[in-house]
Design an enzyme around this catalytic site. Structure first.
Site, PDB file in Angstrom:
ATOM      1  N   SER A  14      58.222   5.112 114.269  1.00 58.08           N
ATOM      2  CA  SER A  14      58.042   4.188 115.381  1.00 58.08           C
ATOM      3  C   SER A  14      58.992   4.528 116.522  1.00 58.08           C
ATOM      4  O   SER A  14      60.199   4.666 116.329  1.00 58.08           O
ATOM      5  CB  SER A  14      58.282   2.749 114.905  1.00 58.08           C
ATOM      6  N   GLN A  66      48.978   5.286 110.951  1.00 58.05           N
ATOM      7  CA  GLN A  66      49.501   4.345 109.968  1.00 58.05           C
ATOM      8  C   GLN A  66      49.501   2.923 110.511  1.00 58.05           C
ATOM      9  O   GLN A  66      49.977   2.668 111.616  1.00 58.05           O
ATOM     10  CB  GLN A  66      50.931   4.716 109.559  1.00 58.05           C
ATOM     11  N   CYS A  96      58.386   0.006 105.416  1.00 61.16           N
ATOM     12  CA  CYS A  96      59.322  -0.165 106.531  1.00 61.16           C
ATOM     13  C   CYS A  96      60.334  -1.261 106.208  1.00 61.16           C
ATOM     14  O   CYS A  96      59.951  -2.402 105.935  1.00 61.16           O
ATOM     15  CB  CYS A  96      58.565  -0.504 107.813  1.00 61.16           C
ATOM     16  N   LYS A 135      52.048   4.336 101.925  1.00 60.54           N
ATOM     17  CA  LYS A 135      53.445   4.786 101.853  1.00 60.54           C
ATOM     18  C   LYS A 135      54.287   3.580 101.457  1.00 60.54           C
ATOM     19  O   LYS A 135      54.225   2.535 102.116  1.00 60.54           O
ATOM     20  CB  LYS A 135      53.903   5.344 103.200  1.00 60.54           C
ATOM     21  N   GLY A 197      62.396  10.848 101.475  1.00 59.49           N
ATOM     22  CA  GLY A 197      63.729  10.261 101.410  1.00 59.49           C
ATOM     23  C   GLY A 197      64.819  11.295 101.246  1.00 59.49           C
ATOM     24  O   GLY A 197      64.891  11.981 100.230  1.00 59.49           O
TER      25      GLY A 197
END
Length: 320
Positions: A14, A66, A96, A135, A197
């Site tokens: 974002s 997404q 998120c 996700k 990650g």
């Protein structure tokens, strides 16, 4: 298959992964990429504004979108709206951790509600003309059972691939990655599992692949300001100073084409900070990057850094 083995995927970020950002990554070998995360509510209530996030370049071979949201009807309406666009995959954000997203019950908050998350995926899958994926963050750093249950439910509702961030919502973007939990998820479903990650170098990419058993990786913060990470993990070389400078200029020029110089250069300050980070440039460079107002300002800064790094104080991460 949606993502072949060894795929490297640029995460939906974002405020970052617009067309200019993606083109910078693609110049370094990225094929699989996403638009910025799009709020389902913004599509329902401000569809014209939402279209600004959905721009696809003619040169983009693969592009995903997404959605984030918690209202099932809005998610379904948004998926129908997106059917009129050209995407290769539609992903549901269940990971998120940002408070403004979580407090609405979306993102990682929705991911922790296994029943509702599965229904949300099913609602999207029932109307989307694109393959639907999800996700999510692991639900427990030690016990894989809840995360495995979430994965299985999502696949049962139509998920064709899953991206798993190996940290819990509370860990945000720091701390150890739970390779064992990712590995358990990958072994529990028959769709591709993409590990995410902490991948910020060739070494961490290798560790993720070995310990999670997932050959497919999603790059996020590790690729911010370092799109060459795609090339490095694939066996390529670090950039030269000249190549680094040219790509930064190309990135900023692309932003100007999208937003106009005034708005683009305000946005470009954070982009410049990312490109400068970790390369050994003097601290004063960040202060100067925060003050750029024109493309000329940025070019002058980059030219000076190129001279400094190649003479007085060699920078890091370059091929000389």
């Amino acid at each position: 298959m949606l993502y072949p083995p060894e795929s490297l995927i640029l995460a939906p970020l974002s405020g970052f992964t617009d067309l200019a950002y993606r083109r910078a990554a693609r110049a370094c070998g990225c094929r699989y990429a996403f638009t910025e995360m799009v709020d389902a509510a913004s599509i329902v209530y401000s569809p014209e504004r939402a279209k600004n996030f959905l721009l696809r370049g003619d040169d983009e071979d693969f592009l995903g979108v997404q959605l984030v949201g918690a209202d099932l009807q809005w998610l379904k309406q948004s998926a129908i709206f997106l059917n009129d666009f050209h995407f290769d995959v539609l992903d549901l954000n269940l990971g998120c951790p940002v408070p403004k997203v979580v407090k609405k019950g979306a993102g990682a908050a929705l991911g922790r509600n296994i029943e509702l998350a599965a229904r949300a995926l099913g609602a999207i899958s029932s109307v989307s003309r694109f393959p639907v994926t999800a996700k999510f963050r692991i639900l427990d750093a030690v016990d894989p059972a809840p995360s495995v249950e979430l994965a299985r439910r999502l696949v049962a509702e139509g998920a064709t691939a899953l991206t798993v961030h190996g940290r819990t919502r509370g860990a945000f973007y720091t701390g150890a990655v739970s390779f064992d939990v990712i590995r358990a998820i990958a072994g529990s479903v028959k769709v591709p599992v993409i590990a995410n990650g902490g991948v910020s170098s060739c070494d961490t990419a290798r560790e993720m692949r070995e310990k999670s058993t997932c050959s497919r990786l999603m790059l996020a913060q590790g690729a911010m300001g370092n799109p060459w990470l795609f090339r490095l993990i694939s066996g390529g070389e670090a950039p030269t100073l000249k190549e680094w400078k040219q790509l930064v200029i190309s990135h900023l020029t692309g932003m100007i084409a999208l937003y106009g110089e005034t708005d683009a250069m305000k946005m470009a300050r954070k982009i410049l900070h990312d490109y400068l980070r970790g390369r050994g440039f003097p601290a004063s460079a960040r202060a100067l990057a925060s003050q750029v107002e024109t493309m000329r300002d940025a070019e002058k800064l980059l030219a000076q850094l190129e001279i400094t790094a190649s003479t007085a104080a060699p920078a890091r991460g370059f091929r000389f």
